[in-house]
Design a protein around this motif. Structure first.
Motif, PDB file in Angstrom:
ATOM      1  N   UNK A   1       0.844  -1.177   0.000  1.00 44.21           N
ATOM      2  CA  UNK A   1       0.000   0.000   0.000  1.00 44.21           C
ATOM      3  C   UNK A   1       0.883   1.232   0.000  1.00 44.21           C
ATOM      4  N   UNK A   2       0.418   2.331  -0.583  1.00 43.48           N
ATOM      5  CA  UNK A   2       1.221   3.549  -0.477  1.00 43.48           C
ATOM      6  C   UNK A   2       1.167   4.059   0.958  1.00 43.48           C
ATOM      7  N   UNK A   3       2.257   3.874   1.675  1.00 41.21           N
ATOM      8  CA  UNK A   3       2.251   4.252   3.088  1.00 41.21           C
ATOM      9  C   UNK A   3       2.452   5.747   3.206  1.00 41.21           C
ATOM     10  N   UNK A   4       1.716   6.357   4.050  1.00 43.25           N
ATOM     11  CA  UNK A   4       1.873   7.789   4.256  1.00 43.25           C
ATOM     12  C   UNK A   4       1.204   8.121   5.562  1.00 43.25           C
ATOM     13  N   UNK A   5       0.812   9.334   5.698  1.00 41.42           N
ATOM     14  CA  UNK A   5       0.054   9.690   6.882  1.00 41.42           C
ATOM     15  C   UNK A   5       0.937  10.278   7.945  1.00 41.42           C
ATOM     16  N   UNK A   6       0.256  10.822   8.913  1.00 42.07           N
ATOM     17  CA  UNK A   6       0.905  11.611   9.932  1.00 42.07           C
ATOM     18  C   UNK A   6       1.837  10.788  10.800  1.00 42.07           C
ATOM     19  N   UNK A   7       1.372   9.617  11.189  1.00 38.72           N
ATOM     20  CA  UNK A   7       2.159   8.796  12.107  1.00 38.72           C
ATOM     21  C   UNK A   7       3.502   8.460  11.501  1.00 38.72           C
ATOM     22  N   UNK A   8       3.498   8.084  10.244  1.00 38.90           N
ATOM     23  CA  UNK A   8       4.731   7.706   9.588  1.00 38.90           C
ATOM     24  C   UNK A   8       5.659   8.897   9.453  1.00 38.90           C
ATOM     25  N   UNK A   9       5.084   9.996   9.048  1.00 42.23           N
ATOM     26  CA  UNK A   9       5.886  11.196   8.851  1.00 42.23           C
ATOM     27  C   UNK A   9       6.588  11.589  10.162  1.00 42.23           C
ATOM     28  N   UNK A  10       5.835  11.557  11.242  1.00 46.71           N
ATOM     29  CA  UNK A  10       6.432  11.895  12.545  1.00 46.71           C
ATOM     30  C   UNK A  10       7.498  10.882  12.934  1.00 46.71           C
ATOM     31  N   UNK A  11       7.226   9.612  12.597  1.00 47.71           N
ATOM     32  CA  UNK A  11       8.190   8.562  12.949  1.00 47.71           C
ATOM     33  C   UNK A  11       9.511   8.794  12.229  1.00 47.71           C
ATOM     34  N   UNK A  12       9.435   9.170  10.945  1.00 50.23           N
ATOM     35  CA  UNK A  12      10.665   9.416  10.194  1.00 50.23           C
ATOM     36  C   UNK A  12      11.438  10.555  10.841  1.00 50.23           C
ATOM     37  N   UNK A  13      10.722  11.610  11.202  1.00 53.45           N
ATOM     38  CA  UNK A  13      11.385  12.761  11.845  1.00 53.45           C
ATOM     39  C   UNK A  13      12.048  12.340  13.144  1.00 53.45           C
ATOM     40  N   UNK A  14      11.312  11.549  13.920  1.00 56.49           N
ATOM     41  CA  UNK A  14      11.834  11.153  15.231  1.00 56.49           C
ATOM     42  C   UNK A  14      13.048  10.238  15.077  1.00 56.49           C
ATOM     43  N   UNK A  15      12.934   9.330  14.137  1.00 57.85           N
ATOM     44  CA  UNK A  15      14.037   8.393  13.933  1.00 57.85           C
ATOM     45  C   UNK A  15      15.298   9.136  13.492  1.00 57.85           C
ATOM     46  N   UNK A  16      15.124  10.161  12.681  1.00 64.10           N
ATOM     47  CA  UNK A  16      16.288  10.929  12.248  1.00 64.10           C
ATOM     48  C   UNK A  16      16.994  11.528  13.467  1.00 64.10           C
ATOM     49  N   UNK A  17      16.201  12.059  14.365  1.00 66.94           N
ATOM     50  CA  UNK A  17      16.783  12.660  15.571  1.00 66.94           C
ATOM     51  C   UNK A  17      17.482  11.586  16.396  1.00 66.94           C
ATOM     52  N   UNK A  18      16.853  10.420  16.496  1.00 66.01           N
ATOM     53  CA  UNK A  18      17.459   9.338  17.277  1.00 66.01           C
ATOM     54  C   UNK A  18      18.777   8.884  16.663  1.00 66.01           C
ATOM     55  N   UNK A  19      18.786   8.781  15.341  1.00 59.00           N
ATOM     56  CA  UNK A  19      20.033   8.377  14.671  1.00 59.00           C
ATOM     57  C   UNK A  19      21.111   9.424  14.920  1.00 59.00           C
ATOM     58  N   UNK A  20      20.714  10.670  14.864  1.00 57.43           N
ATOM     59  CA  UNK A  20      21.643  11.781  15.066  1.00 57.43           C
ATOM     60  C   UNK A  20      22.208  11.733  16.485  1.00 57.43           C
ATOM     61  N   UNK A  21      21.330  11.463  17.439  1.00 59.47           N
ATOM     62  CA  UNK A  21      21.754  11.449  18.839  1.00 59.47           C
ATOM     63  C   UNK A  21      22.708  10.299  19.102  1.00 59.47           C
ATOM     64  N   UNK A  22      22.510   9.205  18.373  1.00 57.40           N
ATOM     65  CA  UNK A  22      23.369   8.036  18.580  1.00 57.40           C
ATOM     66  C   UNK A  22      24.775   8.287  18.096  1.00 57.40           C
ATOM     67  N   UNK A  23      24.896   9.134  17.098  1.00 54.06           N
ATOM     68  CA  UNK A  23      26.207   9.343  16.495  1.00 54.06           C
ATOM     69  C   UNK A  23      27.145  10.114  17.385  1.00 54.06           C
TER      70      UNK A  23
END
Lengths: 478, 464
Positions: A456-478
């Protein structure tokens, strides 16, 4: 025109960009430096031969479309000893002694400037017309008489010279000898700047030291630095976002298999694995686009994407081992012989029993988190299937590979910067290799709707927020 | 009207966003001409991205899809409004019922305003819940529905982009709010029309009934409900009208008039007006949000375009053309009468490797670095006239024109000359050996006059 004149420099205004001539002995990397400063890998010609550049070429550095600096790539000086000798011998028409710039002008008007010193004349003419010179030095060269004469001859132009020590990271480099030689020519500022693989902030240092000698252009030079650094930040952010986006897709990816089946059929597993590989490839392409790497750059810079380890199938246990990632539960001895993808795919909840049991217990206990987490599993069970997700090890591998690629691209792909081996042992990377995966990634495991790989074409608010959050988490890990 | 009418700025960003999604899914579109156009147009990155999107080959297709999407949206919205109005009209007639039975004032008021209250409460709760910032229940419902039922292809990109842009500024809730409140507004207009029609054309009576409540409660209730409409000029039923309704005298002429106006007041002030106000609020918020909307330039699809559309440097420009190339091979003069003993000399050695151990009978002319040393060597060769001269060249250094000219000058003073290529640097690096070979060849050195092996070079030197 004169720098530091009696009139306040600010009052002169800076309507035009600062003109910087890139000068130096032949084959020291002048054109490479221009390429690096312009980020234009197609600029001029570069070769290990002498006198590759035989003309003067101008390129403007822009910040948000506004030209702030003009760089002039000049031919190399090749016969400085004779040039200096010639300059020393010059007198005015009336036999008076000449100062430096006047001497250079007399030289430029002379017959020799169009004869045996034509190439040198181009350099001197350009330096005289510029606000400052960037004097490129191959720090691996010994300081020879010709280099000393070169410095004296260039100084005749009366322009501030900023020596740039290229290849200073090489074991053969002799930075001390060069510094000493520069002091003797009354040049007390210099920068270490590897034209091919510069350090993160060496560009800032370069411009700041030029600005220190060109008060009039401090504003524009500062602006240029700020613009470059902002762009680098934005590029990094976009790159990490692309990585996070891919990881969410893969973490949330799932295939449904019959309840009774132990693992997916080889065909299904292969198709599933194929999608993951395709998704990683798309991510690599996205990163290359962000950092403006063309295919020819890849070959030239010898990025690991094209060499060996990158070609490895992420589902190949050997690829995991190469990055020091252990396989998690569920993939045991039998795995090696199984279908490649099936081997590293495991059912996270061990079938329905655990899933439903935990669900019921959770709901009775009033915990809605468990309900949420296990819902996809249960909803699959309702129509007689269970979900199989990608193994943690594969996720780790994809994560590390992409982080490494980002790092490589940021250091412009110089193969010698950080070997894979050292990279995976950095503390900020070890976290992702052995520790817990980022929280958002774990959360994504139970959100099949977040994955574009699930049909399915995944989209929506939850996913978008998750991508943003994960980016921050990856950044913090580095 | 903000529901389907869009400002130009928003449309352009919508187009750019559609293009970004399209490219993310199917790869970049050939854009040489569009990029040139966008660069020429100037402006900041966002403006250039928009200019590029408008100039891309598929732009008209997207624009047409946008039109279609908006037409469909407008059509569905109008249908919704119509349905709402008709429903309102019907509900109103149903509540009024048959004139033979008098209208129970509270029963009817609750029927008219109860659903309104409930729906407003739900909406308010939806707006206030923690995930409201993410679009709330409505946003979730919308996105699930949109994802499942939207068409694929261009139309899907356009629709997803429309949703995505609204979602990015948390505007979905305002958009849905505007849709919902507009529908309710029309429903109340329908109800009012129905009520006016029923009350104008048929004869209704009104009663206030209770079994267990004291009369005072009913009175207070009537007064309380009527208080706000009264502020706007709707008359409160007078004591006589209330009395009549309480007494079951439903057909009292003056009381019926008073109750009818009281009802209209309720419907307008508690029904229509709040919905119209909320519709306006949602529309205003939507319009404000859309004005503040900017493309999310950190998205990989846009970040990729930064260097393309706002390059760090402009096109290079040759300001001083190259000098003509020197002839490929410069013939080297040789000294005719040269019979002196052989000489060896080193050009720019660095550190210990020179002087190399030379056999007896070979003169060492030393290391040549600065001009004085060079001149001295030339003079020495001129005086001695060696029959053979070996020039050691440091392959750790790039051969430059100055060195080659010096080699020419020195070689011209000897009967024959040869070069020995060796890493005479402290580091022993021989990076430029091939370059030296080519450079010497261009100076008329034959291949057998270029040595890399020292003993061979010495053997050559001693040949008489």
């Amino acid at each position: 025109m004169a720098e530091g004149g009696l009139i306040s420099d600010a009052a002169v205004g800076t309507a035009r960009p600062a003109r910087l001539a890139i000068v130096g002995h032949t084959n020291t990397g002048k054109t490479s430096l221009v390429r690096t400063l312009t980020r234009d890998t197609g600029f001029g010609h570069v070769s290990p031969e002498a006198s590759t550049t035989r003309h003067v070429e101008r390129v403007r550095l822009l910040a948000d479309g506004e030209p702030l600096v003009e760089l002039y790539d000049t031919p190399g000086l090749e016969d400085p000893i004779e040039l200096l000798h010639f300059l020393h011998g010059l007198v005015s028409a009336t036999g008076e002694r000449l100062d430096g710039p006047a001497r250079v002008e007399t030289f430029l008007a002379s017959h020799e400037a169009h004869g045996r010193f034509e190439q040198e004349a181009k350099v001197m003419r350009q330096l005289l017309a510029s606000d400052a010179g960037i004097y490129v030095i191959d720090a691996r060269d010994p300081v020879l008489a010709k280099h000393r004469d070169e410095l004296v001859a260039l100084n005749f132009c009366g322009k501030p010279l900023l020596p740039v020590l290229n290849f200073v990271a090489s074991p053969d480099a002799q930075p001390e000898a060069w510094r000493e030689a520069m002091h003797r020519s009354a040049i007390h500022l210099h920068v270490n700047f590897d034209a091919v693989a510069p350090e993160q902030d060496s560009e800032r240092v370069l411009y700041e030291k030029i600005a220190a000698q060109l008060e009039r252009f401090q504003g524009p030079l500062h602006k240029l630095v700020e613009c470059r650094e902002r762009d680098a930040r934005l590029r990094h952010e976009a790159a990490m976002r692309a990585v996070a986006d891919m990881l969410i897709d893969v973490a949330a990816a799932a295939i449904e298999i019959p309840l009774r089946a132990k693992k997916p059929s080889p065909e299904a597993a292969r198709a599933f694995g194929g999608k993951v590989i395709e998704r990683e490839r798309a991510c690599v392409e996205s990163l290359l686009g962000i950092y403006r790497f063309s295919d020819s750059d890849l070959e030239e810079r010898e990025l690991p994407i094209v060499s060996g380890y990158w070609d490895q199938d992420p589902f190949d246990p050997a690829a995991l081992k190469a990055l020091g990632i252990g396989l998690s539960k569920g993939v045991g001895a039998g795995a090696a012989g199984g279908a490649a993808a099936g081997a590293t795919v495991d059912a996270i909840f061990g079938g329905l029993t655990l899933g439903a049991g935990a669900l019921i217990g959770g709901v009775l206990g009033g915990g809605t988190m468990i309900f949420k987490k296990h819902w996809p599993q249960v909803s699959s069970a309702l129509h007689g299937a269970k979900r199989v997700l990608i193994n943690d090890g594969v996720l780790r591998l994809l994560l590390l590979r992409q982080l490494y690629l980002v790092k490589q691209l940021e250091s412009r792909g110089h193969a010698s910067v950080t070997p894979v081996k050292d990279f995976v042992d950095k503390p900020e990377v070890v976290i992702w290799r052995q520790g817990v995966l980022p929280a958002t990634l774990q959360k994504a495991r139970a959100r099949p709707v977040w994955s574009r790989l699930n049909g399915e074409p995944a989209d929506g608010t939850g996913r978008r927020d998750a991508v943003r959050k994960l980016r921050v988490e990856l950044e913090a890990g580095r | 009207l903000t529901i389907t009418v869009l400002a130009r700025d928003f449309r352009e960003r919508w187009l750019a966003e559609s293009v970004r999604r399209q490219e993310a899914e199917h790869g970049p579109v050939p854009d040489v001409e569009a990029v040139r156009f966008a660069r020429g147009g100037g402006g900041d990155l966002e403006q250039r991205i928009i200019a590029r999107a408008r100039r891309l080959p598929g732009a008209e297709r997207f624009a047409a899809q946008q039109e279609r999407f908006l037409r469909q949206l407008r059509g569905s919205w109008l249908v919704l409004l119509l349905v709402a109005a008709v429903l309102g009209f019907g509900v109103s007639l149903a509540i009024a019922g048959e004139p033979s039975t008098p209208i129970n004032v509270f029963w009817a008021a609750a029927a008219f305003l109860g659903p309104q209250l409930l729906s407003l409460a739900l909406w308010a709760a939806g707006m206030m819940q923690s995930s409201a910032s993410r679009g709330g229940v409505f946003g979730w419902a919308w996105s699930r529905a949109a994802l499942r039922w939207l068409p694929r292809g261009d139309a899907a990109q356009v629709a997803h982009a429309f949703y995505g842009l609204h979602e990015q500024r948390r505007l979905v809730r305002w958009w849905l709010g505007a849709v919902m409140h507009s529908a309710w507004s029309l429903a109340f207009i329908g109800m009012l029309l129905g009520l006016v029609m029923a009350l104008s054309l048929r004869s209704y009576g009104f009663v206030l009934e209770t079994t267990i409540l004291p009369e005072a409660v009913l009175r207070r209730f009537v007064a309380a409900l009527g208080w706000l409409p009264a502020l706007f000029g709707f008359s409160q039923p007078e004591e006589s009208a209330i009395r009549a309704a309480l007494d079951g005298d439903a057909w009292n002429e003056a009381a019926r008039q008073a109750w009818a106006w009281w009802f209209m007041g309720l419907l307008i002030i508690y029904g229509l007006v709040p919905r119209l106000l909320l519709w306006g609020l949602c529309s205003a918020q939507l319009a404000r949000g859309r004005r503040a909307l900017r493309l999310e330039l950190a998205l990989p699809g846009y970040a990729r375009l930064r260097e393309v559309l706002l390059p760090g440097s402009d096109e290079p420009d040759v300001t001083d053309p190259p000098a003509p190339l020197p002839p490929r091979i410069v013939p080297r003069p040789r000294r005719a009468r040269a019979s002196g003993e052989p000489v060896a000399v080193a050009l720019e050695p660095d550190g210990d490797p020179w002087p190399a151990p030379l056999p007896a009978g070979v003169h060492d002319a030393g290391r040549l670095d600065n001009r004085a040393e060079r001149e001295a060597a030339r003079e020495l060769l001129e005086a001695r006239g060696p029959r053979r001269l070996l020039i050691a060249c440091n392959t750790a250094l790039t051969p430059d024109r100055g060195s080659l000219r010096l080699i020419d000058t020195l070689a011209a003073q000897a009967g024959e000359a040869a070069a020995w290529l060796a890493p005479l640097g402290a580091s022993g690096s021989a990076g430029y050996q091939a370059a030296w070979q080519r450079a010497l060849a261009s100076r008329d050195f034959a291949a057998e006059e270029i040595f890399t092996d020292f003993s061979e070079a010495l053997a050559w030197l001693k040949v008489v």
